[in-house]
Design a protein around this motif. Structure first.
Motif, mmCIF file in Angstrom:
data_model
loop_
_atom_site.group_PDB
_atom_site.id
_atom_site.type_symbol
_atom_site.label_atom_id
_atom_site.label_comp_id
_atom_site.label_asym_id
_atom_site.label_seq_id
_atom_site.Cartn_x
_atom_site.Cartn_y
_atom_site.Cartn_z
ATOM 1 N N GLY A 59 2.923 -17.019 52.619
ATOM 2 C CA GLY A 59 2.704 -17.062 50.956
ATOM 3 C C GLY A 59 2.048 -17.906 51.269
ATOM 4 N N ARG A 60 1.183 -18.184 49.749
ATOM 5 C CA ARG A 60 1.510 -19.588 49.225
ATOM 6 C C ARG A 60 0.877 -19.668 47.504
ATOM 7 N NH1 ARG A 60 -4.123 -21.235 51.448
ATOM 8 N NH2 ARG A 60 -5.482 -20.066 50.026
ATOM 9 N N ALA A 61 0.713 -21.011 46.948
ATOM 10 C CA ALA A 61 1.111 -21.015 45.387
ATOM 11 C C ALA A 61 0.264 -22.146 45.064
ATOM 12 C CB ALA A 61 2.162 -21.593 45.150
ATOM 13 N N ARG A 62 -0.387 -21.960 44.645
ATOM 14 C CA ARG A 62 -1.235 -22.734 43.959
ATOM 15 C C ARG A 62 -1.312 -22.658 41.889
ATOM 16 N NH1 ARG A 62 -4.802 -20.591 47.376
ATOM 17 N NH2 ARG A 62 -5.186 -18.580 46.215
ATOM 18 N N ILE A 63 -1.369 -24.521 42.099
ATOM 19 C CA ILE A 63 -0.924 -24.806 40.236
ATOM 20 C C ILE A 63 -2.367 -25.473 40.417
ATOM 21 C CG2 ILE A 63 0.260 -26.765 38.927
ATOM 22 C CD1 ILE A 63 2.167 -25.321 39.901
ATOM 23 N N CYS A 64 -3.213 -25.625 39.655
ATOM 24 C CA CYS A 64 -4.633 -25.930 39.051
ATOM 25 C C CYS A 64 -5.178 -25.985 40.655
ATOM 26 C CB CYS A 64 -4.322 -27.185 37.552
ATOM 27 S SG CYS A 64 -3.371 -27.203 36.580
ATOM 28 N N GLY A 65 -5.187 -24.846 41.045
ATOM 29 C CA GLY A 65 -6.478 -24.624 41.976
ATOM 30 C C GLY A 65 -6.200 -25.528 43.459
ATOM 31 N N ILE A 66 -4.890 -25.869 43.613
ATOM 32 C CA ILE A 66 -4.609 -27.019 44.465
ATOM 33 C C ILE A 66 -2.709 -26.549 44.706
ATOM 34 C CG2 ILE A 66 -3.379 -29.487 44.830
ATOM 35 C CD1 ILE A 66 -5.032 -30.155 41.720
ATOM 36 N N ASP A 67 -2.754 -26.281 46.399
ATOM 37 C CA ASP A 67 -1.992 -25.902 46.690
ATOM 38 C C ASP A 67 -0.661 -27.272 46.999
ATOM 39 O OD1 ASP A 67 -1.610 -23.941 49.652
ATOM 40 O OD2 ASP A 67 -0.411 -25.279 50.018
ATOM 41 N N VAL A 68 0.060 -25.763 46.658
ATOM 42 C CA VAL A 68 1.860 -26.807 46.859
ATOM 43 C C VAL A 68 2.213 -27.443 48.019
ATOM 44 C CG1 VAL A 68 1.908 -25.925 44.201
ATOM 45 C CG2 VAL A 68 3.132 -25.382 46.387
ATOM 46 N N VAL A 69 2.346 -26.695 49.111
ATOM 47 C CA VAL A 69 2.126 -27.480 50.237
ATOM 48 C C VAL A 69 1.723 -28.115 50.717
ATOM 49 C CG1 VAL A 69 3.289 -26.421 52.071
ATOM 50 C CG2 VAL A 69 3.584 -25.402 50.070
ATOM 51 N N ARG A 70 0.116 -28.073 50.873
ATOM 52 C CA ARG A 70 -0.488 -28.925 51.195
ATOM 53 C C ARG A 70 -0.909 -29.949 50.580
ATOM 54 N NH1 ARG A 70 -5.704 -25.725 53.295
ATOM 55 N NH2 ARG A 70 -4.846 -24.092 51.748
ATOM 56 N N ASP A 71 -0.381 -29.485 49.449
ATOM 57 C CA ASP A 71 -1.130 -31.549 48.260
ATOM 58 C C ASP A 71 -0.336 -30.754 47.645
ATOM 59 O OD1 ASP A 71 -2.299 -32.973 47.933
ATOM 60 O OD2 ASP A 71 -4.019 -32.502 47.764
ATOM 61 N N ARG A 72 0.863 -30.900 48.313
ATOM 62 C CA ARG A 72 2.025 -31.467 46.876
ATOM 63 C C ARG A 72 1.976 -32.645 45.797
ATOM 64 N NH1 ARG A 72 8.791 -32.463 47.794
ATOM 65 N NH2 ARG A 72 9.014 -32.716 45.212
ATOM 66 N N PRO A 73 1.772 -33.499 45.954
ATOM 67 C CA PRO A 73 1.844 -34.859 45.027
ATOM 68 C C PRO A 73 0.883 -35.071 44.085
ATOM 69 C CG PRO A 73 1.172 -35.793 47.048
ATOM 70 C CD PRO A 73 1.361 -34.249 47.261
ATOM 71 N N ALA A 74 -0.407 -33.803 44.673
ATOM 72 C CA ALA A 74 -1.390 -33.650 43.212
ATOM 73 C C ALA A 74 -1.093 -33.122 42.641
ATOM 74 C CB ALA A 74 -2.741 -33.444 44.274
ATOM 75 N N ALA A 75 -0.692 -31.810 43.448
ATOM 76 C CA ALA A 75 -0.321 -30.422 42.480
ATOM 77 C C ALA A 75 0.596 -31.341 41.639
ATOM 78 C CB ALA A 75 0.161 -29.746 43.606
ATOM 79 N N ALA A 76 1.836 -31.852 42.204
ATOM 80 C CA ALA A 76 3.236 -32.270 41.719
ATOM 81 C C ALA A 76 2.507 -33.483 40.581
ATOM 82 C CB ALA A 76 3.900 -33.556 42.175
ATOM 83 N N ARG A 77 1.309 -33.712 40.209
ATOM 84 C CA ARG A 77 1.393 -34.817 38.808
ATOM 85 C C ARG A 77 1.047 -34.072 38.002
ATOM 86 N NH1 ARG A 77 -0.907 -38.619 42.725
ATOM 87 N NH2 ARG A 77 -2.415 -37.184 43.331
ATOM 88 N N ARG A 78 -0.053 -32.583 38.321
ATOM 89 C CA ARG A 78 -0.908 -31.828 37.609
ATOM 90 C C ARG A 78 0.621 -30.685 36.287
ATOM 91 N NH1 ARG A 78 -5.616 -30.451 36.950
ATOM 92 N NH2 ARG A 78 -6.902 -31.265 38.332
ATOM 93 N N VAL A 79 2.053 -31.052 36.988
ATOM 94 C CA VAL A 79 3.300 -30.045 36.339
ATOM 95 C C VAL A 79 4.364 -31.630 36.025
ATOM 96 C CG1 VAL A 79 4.956 -28.693 37.298
ATOM 97 C CG2 VAL A 79 3.073 -28.995 38.255
ATOM 98 N N GLY A 80 4.705 -30.614 34.590
ATOM 99 C CA GLY A 80 6.063 -31.194 34.486
ATOM 100 C C GLY A 80 7.243 -30.569 34.570
ATOM 101 N N ALA A 81 8.148 -30.245 34.971
ATOM 102 C CA ALA A 81 9.111 -28.792 34.668
ATOM 103 C C ALA A 81 10.526 -29.727 34.422
ATOM 104 C CB ALA A 81 9.394 -28.945 36.171
ATOM 105 N N LEU A 82 11.095 -28.581 34.374
ATOM 106 C CA LEU A 82 12.599 -28.487 33.362
ATOM 107 C C LEU A 82 13.493 -27.270 34.278
ATOM 108 C CD1 LEU A 82 15.221 -29.621 31.818
ATOM 109 C CD2 LEU A 82 14.366 -27.234 30.165
ATOM 110 N N LEU A 83 14.069 -27.982 34.640
ATOM 111 C CA LEU A 83 14.675 -27.438 35.733
ATOM 112 C C LEU A 83 17.026 -27.387 35.654
ATOM 113 C CD1 LEU A 83 13.773 -28.634 39.479
ATOM 114 C CD2 LEU A 83 12.780 -27.037 38.478
ATOM 115 N N GLU A 84 17.273 -26.026 36.197
ATOM 116 C CA GLU A 84 18.419 -25.833 35.688
ATOM 117 C C GLU A 84 18.780 -27.303 36.021
ATOM 118 O OE1 GLU A 84 19.371 -22.618 38.255
ATOM 119 O OE2 GLU A 84 19.434 -20.766 36.735
#
Ligand code: ATP
Ligand code: MG
Length: 310
Positions: A59-84
């Motif tokens: 399967g796949r995941a997109r953030i703001c239309g950006i594929d998180v595997v194929r273009d991880r740096p671009a996707a990461a720039r859109r996201v702020g995250a708080l993890l466990e």
């Protein structure tokens, strides 16, 4: 409707265990999406997949239309995250921790004070994180997620460690965020009350599968309403209600009538009352029970006992 987060058939296997199983998430832009599931349901794993920290098995995941595997740096720039596991450096101060991320993202210095202000951690910013309470660490993690005003915020159990006051503040903050900045928030939780009071949308994860998803108000409106019926002869009332086509069961608080989805509660209450009275029973209570996320959760089977594999 544009989607800030979208997955298709997203799956992740750990050995024999399918932790995330064919998940199709649809998180509309500007929503506060409550990602619900009991311990081990797969919330954190899904979030790690969304952030590109884990590779999907399928399967796949997109953030703001950006594929998180194929273009991880671009996707990461859109996201702020708080993890466990927040990955804070305990020997550095709160401010120094934030500065590491700020420099990585090439943001102006003023950003640090802005986010410290937002989470009310300014006074403690100079102290070493090793001396922080759990709630303070959680706030610092949130502050870091907010650096650079990301368009998508992904928060894994953000209220962990916060006191009731802190939880209430966080709730208000998250609820207002889309209106204030246009951001989209996905927050995971196993607390129904928290999601019910914060989220506009929900997704319910059960043993790795997404069993329900959509606008919270629409999902609740589609639930069967419930009427609590108080009579002086519950057994007779049960039989009569069933004869009249009501779905009823005896509960600890009295008879519980579950209406068909979309059935008007006033008409149903009146009809049930009339049937019981006509049979000579005395009805002393007819109380509509509000449709709640809890019933949704229950009907979706998400509160069932975990499978042995979980
Ligand atoms: N790195 C890993 N290796 C093996 N199994 C894992 C790994 N990470 C998670 N799992 C398994 O995947 C399943 C889902 O775990 P996950 O941490 O995603 O659940 P969760 O919904 O976040 O639970 P919680 O509410 O307790 O945080 C669990 O059965 C867990 O044991
Ligand atoms: Mg988790």
């Amino acid at each position: 409707m544009t989607l800030a987060i979208e997955t298709e058939g997203l799956s992740r296997r750990f050995g024999e265990r399918l932790a995330v199983d064919q998940v199709d998430l649809q998180v509309p832009t500007g929503s506060v999406y409550g990602f619900l599931g009991r311990n081990g349901a797969g919330k954190t794993t899904t979030i790690r997949l969304l952030l590109g920290l884990l590779r999907p098995t399928a399967g796949r995941a997109r953030i703001c239309g950006i594929d998180v595997v194929r273009d991880r740096p671009a996707a990461a720039r859109r996201v702020g995250a708080l993890l466990e596991a927040q990955g804070l450096y305990p020997h550095l101060s709160g401010r120094e921790n934030l500065d590491l991320t700020r420099r990585l993202l090439a943001l102006p210095r003023g950003e640090i004070d802005r986010v410290l202000e937002l989470v009310e951690l300014r006074a403690a910013a100079g102290r070493r994180v090793a001396e922080y309470s759990l709630g303070m660490r959680q706030r610092l993690g949130l502050a870091r997620a907010l650096l650079g005003e990301p368009s998508v915020l992904i928060l894994d159990e953000p209220s962990n460690g916060l006191d009731p006051e802190g939880i209430a503040e966080l709730r208000g903050f998250l609820r207002d965020l889309p209106g204030r900045s246009g951001a989209t928030v996905l927050l995971s939780s196993h607390l129904l009350g928290e999601i019910e009071q914060t989220a506009s949308h929900v997704g319910i994860l059960c043993a790795g599968r997404l069993v329900s998803q959509g606008r919270l108000d629409a999902l609740k409106a589609g639930l069967p309403a419930e009427l609590l019926v108080g009579t002086d002869a519950p057994d007779a009332a049960l039989a009569i209600a069933r004869q009249h086509g009501f779905e009823v069961e005896a509960g600890p608080e009295g008879l519980l009538a579950r209406l068909a989805a979309g059935e008007g509660i006033e008409q149903a209450a009146a009809a049930l009352n009339q049937a019981l009275c006509a049979a000579g029973l005395r009805v002393h209570a007819l109380v509509p029970r509000p449709r709640s996320l809890e019933s949704l959760y229950h009907l979706a089977g998400a509160d069932a006992a975990p499978s042995p594999a979980a």
